[in-house]
Design an enzyme around this catalytic site. Structure first.
Site, short mmCIF file in Angstrom:
data_model
loop_
_atom_site.label_atom_id
_atom_site.label_comp_id
_atom_site.label_asym_id
_atom_site.label_seq_id
_atom_site.Cartn_x
_atom_site.Cartn_y
_atom_site.Cartn_z
CG ASP A 22 12.51 -59.50 -26.61
OD1 ASP A 22 13.58 -60.03 -26.28
OD2 ASP A 22 11.49 -60.15 -26.90
CG HIS A 213 6.94 -62.07 -26.30
ND1 HIS A 213 7.29 -60.77 -26.05
CD2 HIS A 213 8.09 -62.69 -26.69
CE1 HIS A 213 8.59 -60.61 -26.26
NE2 HIS A 213 9.10 -61.76 -26.65
CG HIS A 215 10.94 -65.79 -29.52
ND1 HIS A 215 12.24 -65.58 -29.20
CD2 HIS A 215 10.25 -64.81 -28.90
CE1 HIS A 215 12.35 -64.53 -28.40
NE2 HIS A 215 11.16 -64.05 -28.20
CB CYS A 246 15.93 -66.89 -26.79
SG CYS A 246 16.10 -67.65 -25.16
MG MG Z 1 11.20 -62.06 -27.18
#
Ligand code: MG
Length: 314
Positions: A22, A213, A215, A246
């Site tokens: 990721d 998860h 951010h 992202c």
């Molecule tokens: Mg992520």
């Protein structure tokens, strides 16, 4: 902190390190496969027991991870460590199986517009696409991890009803996902929203199987993860140095919650990650050199500066 003496009263928080997949996915500069292999091994050496290594997606879609077929088998595997690979479809699953993958992750979204934009199909169609992947993976004896993105907000539609999240979680559970990770893809969530989210998801999935998860775009990654832990969640996705981002969250969007920040925050508490913070700092420095810039983790920045400044005094 030594293992053992405090173990009796400590509760384990499982850290799922997502930096190699990721995190790196959003880096422009392509790292050599050998560096990716070394990164995974260095992370595991700090005590991390679950790491998302790479993905088996179409190489032209994610050039940074086009070498998953080479990277995954080259990683020296330690017993008791989860080595995870993202797999979007049956072709990816076959490549993953040939590379020796034993745990895959599939990726769904709670927002219709995000699903259309990111996966090229709506929520229901994307779930239908994952069904045979999960079924086949289970036939192969693999563990299946499900991601739900945009659980606390969508870059296109804004608000995401928690009912959408619950519906996708239930579908992923029904197709056999062992652990389901709730992603705040654009980092807009607050601890209050996290409490509501976990309370609702818990009605359809045991909290032991929920991961978060989060951010750090709005600086809430750590507060939100701590809120989830307080609510009983024991699996948290983080990324070394806070690497990642992202593409939909804006140009300066910071990435995932940094592994260093979570490990620092839990030190001395009743929660134990089993991860060596000094070891993480060394990996951070090593990786920063390779990507050519300092990584966003505030804890790492502070501790590395302190180490540099006080090395003579010690
Ligand atoms: Mg992520």
């Amino acid at each position: 902190m030594t293992a053992g003496s405090e173990a009796a009263n400590s509760q384990q928080v499982r850290v799922i390190e997502v930096g190699p997949r990721d995190g790196l996915q959003n880096e422009q500069q392509i790292l050599p496969a050998a560096d990716k292999v070394e990164l995974v091994q260095r992370l595991v050496a700090t005590g991390i027991s679950a790491v998302e290594v790479t993905s088996f997606v179409r190489p032209d879609r994610v050039p940074q991870l086009a070498d998953g077929v080479a990277v995954f088998p080259a990683v020296q595997k330690l017993p008791g460590v989860r080595y995870i690979a993202l797999v979007p479809n049956l072709a990816g699953l076959q490549a993953a199986a040939e590379a020796g993958v034993q745990e895959i992750a599939v990726f769904g979204a709670a927002s219709e517009q995000f699903s259309q934009s990111n996966l090229g199909r709506g929520i229901d169609d994307s779930l239908k696409m994952f069904e045979p992947v999960a079924a086949e993976a289970r036939l192969l004896g693999m563990i299946v991890r499900g991601y739900v993105s945009t659980v606390l907000g969508c870059p296109f539609s804004g608000h995401v009803p928690v009912g959408n999240v619950v519906r996708v979680v239930r579908a992923l559970d029904e197709m056999g996902c062992d652990e389901i990770s709730l992603g705040d893809t654009i980092g807009v969530g607050t601890p209050h929203a996290v409490n509501e989210l976990i309370a609702q998801v818990e009605t359809v999935l045991a909290v032991q199987r929920i991961a978060v998860h989060f951010h750090d775009t709005y600086g809430m990654g750590l507060a939100n993860s701590m809120a989830a832990i307080q609510a009983g969640v024991r699996a948290v996705d983080t990324s070394i140095g806070g690497l990642g981002g992202c593409p939909f969250a804006g140009r300066n969007a910071t990435g995932n919650l940094a592994t260093e920040d979570l490990v620092y925050a839990l030190a001395g508490s009743e929660f134990d990650t089993g991860i060596d913070l000094d070891g993480l700092l060394q990996v951070n420095s090593w990786l920063a050199e390779r990507v050519g810039r300092a990584l966003p983790s505030k804890v790492a920045a502070a501790l590395l500066a302190k180490q540099a400044g006080t090395s003579d005094a010690k």
